[in-house]
Motif scaffolding. Sequence first.
Motif, PDB file in Angstrom:
ATOM      1  N   TYR B  17      69.504  68.555  55.448  1.00  0.00           N
ATOM      2  CA  TYR B  17      70.904  68.997  55.771  1.00  0.00           C
ATOM      3  C   TYR B  17      71.011  70.348  55.050  1.00  0.00           C
ATOM      4  CZ  TYR B  17      75.968  69.227  56.030  1.00  0.00           C
ATOM      5  OH  TYR B  17      77.235  69.640  56.311  1.00  0.00           O
ATOM      6  N   GLY B  18      70.651  70.619  53.910  1.00  0.00           N
ATOM      7  CA  GLY B  18      70.487  71.838  53.132  1.00  0.00           C
ATOM      8  C   GLY B  18      69.703  72.772  53.905  1.00  0.00           C
ATOM      9  N   TYR B  20      69.356  72.955  57.144  1.00  0.00           N
ATOM     10  CA  TYR B  20      70.279  73.171  58.186  1.00  0.00           C
ATOM     11  C   TYR B  20      71.411  74.197  57.914  1.00  0.00           C
ATOM     12  CZ  TYR B  20      74.582  72.393  60.925  1.00  0.00           C
ATOM     13  OH  TYR B  20      75.663  72.354  61.474  1.00  0.00           O
ATOM     14  N   ARG B  21      72.091  73.866  56.534  1.00  0.00           N
ATOM     15  CA  ARG B  21      73.172  74.675  56.317  1.00  0.00           C
ATOM     16  C   ARG B  21      72.554  75.969  56.154  1.00  0.00           C
ATOM     17  NH1 ARG B  21      77.974  71.758  53.704  1.00  0.00           N
ATOM     18  NH2 ARG B  21      78.334  73.678  52.653  1.00  0.00           N
ATOM     19  N   LYS B  24      71.650  77.942  59.376  1.00  0.00           N
ATOM     20  CA  LYS B  24      73.051  78.077  60.143  1.00  0.00           C
ATOM     21  C   LYS B  24      73.658  79.343  59.491  1.00  0.00           C
ATOM     22  CE  LYS B  24      77.458  75.911  61.212  1.00  0.00           C
ATOM     23  NZ  LYS B  24      78.267  74.835  61.095  1.00  0.00           N
ATOM     24  N   SER B 245      70.054  73.632  64.512  1.00  0.00           N
ATOM     25  CA  SER B 245      70.363  72.383  65.192  1.00  0.00           C
ATOM     26  C   SER B 245      69.167  71.211  65.604  1.00  0.00           C
ATOM     27  CB  SER B 245      70.911  72.936  66.747  1.00  0.00           C
ATOM     28  OG  SER B 245      71.003  71.932  67.522  1.00  0.00           O
ATOM     29  N   LEU B 248      68.723  69.867  62.086  1.00  0.00           N
ATOM     30  CA  LEU B 248      69.781  68.701  61.860  1.00  0.00           C
ATOM     31  C   LEU B 248      69.364  67.557  62.917  1.00  0.00           C
ATOM     32  CD1 LEU B 248      72.578  68.232  60.642  1.00  0.00           C
ATOM     33  CD2 LEU B 248      73.639  68.853  62.575  1.00  0.00           C
TER      34      LEU B 248
END
Lengths: 115, 252
Positions: B17-18, B20-21, B24, B245, B248
Amino acid sequence: MTPVNINNSDPEISQSELLIPSNQIFSSSVRFSVMLILYVYHTAKVKELQKLLQISAGKLDHHIRRLEEAKYIEKRKIFLIARPTIKIIMTKHGKQSFEKYLSTLKGVLDRVDIL
Amino acid sequence: MIRDIDYVKSFQLVERYGSYRQQKAWGMMVIVTGIVVTFLRLQFHIMVWLVETYQSDVDYHFYRLLVPIVFILFFGSWILPLLLTVTAYFSVKRMKIEGTKISSKRYLFFALILFCFYIFNTFLSEELEPLIYPILFPSLIKFEEGAVAIYYDDSHLPLEAVKLFTRGLLFVILYFILKGIIRVRSIKELLPPGGLLFLQFLIVTIAYHWIHPTDLDETFLMWVTTILYAICYLGSGLYSLKKASQILEGNE
């Protein structure tokens, strides 16, 4: 399997209690993961969590509702250009409870010696 | 009853998740920068076109509308990395997960590098850039009355092209460094957007140096380079968003 030895210095705490941290809300992989993500990153979007955890919207909603009922998280609706997005954030109470849970887990691990 | 919680998987999810962030945020930043750059380059042409088309006092009203937008966009492109830095600073957690890539120091370091990059880029454009030319072209340095003088002679040297190229090259190098700090997984992942940006600078440099003085008029060249800027920045940003994406969803 590697044998483990549980060093229980407190006679009043049983071995099963040592292995099971008291908070039942966190005793689910999905809820634990959601809380851990929120603990590290403060906020997360529901859609993102659904993709990350690879579970159905209904299942995730069930877990989120349980966390919400326990007042560990709060839902926030944010309005973007295209459509509204639901964001969840951890409450202060949720943060305290999760920290307590993590320290209980740590306490359990500290009492376990791998032989 | 002991429930089956896969703690290791949970920590891996947090790490993913980290990633991904960060991916992004990077993609969004490149896209916003691309939009700002494109808009700044286009605004002059839009203004000229409007004045030529309507031949009236439309320019005055348009100026009144356009100038604040330009200023907002210009300062917005500075405020964005600043906000990212501040957010990153307050996102820093005391918790450190052993065995994973999540660490407060790493995240903060990324934000600081990002901020330094923007400051460096500003200085580079105005203050530091002339210092690079003597390294590339030692013949530019001459001694004059006991002092060192650097000559900028447009008739002998493709100065604009050199300026563009050095700035572009430094941007690409910094891009690689920054991307490397965010996620070091595979060098292949850095190549498409980095290569795209490098290609853009190369084409713009060639266009300014060889094509501009001979065949093409300035307005046409400006349009071509602006479209190139837009394609490369937006392409690079969209690529990062697509990667985000994929991260994730775990389809890397």
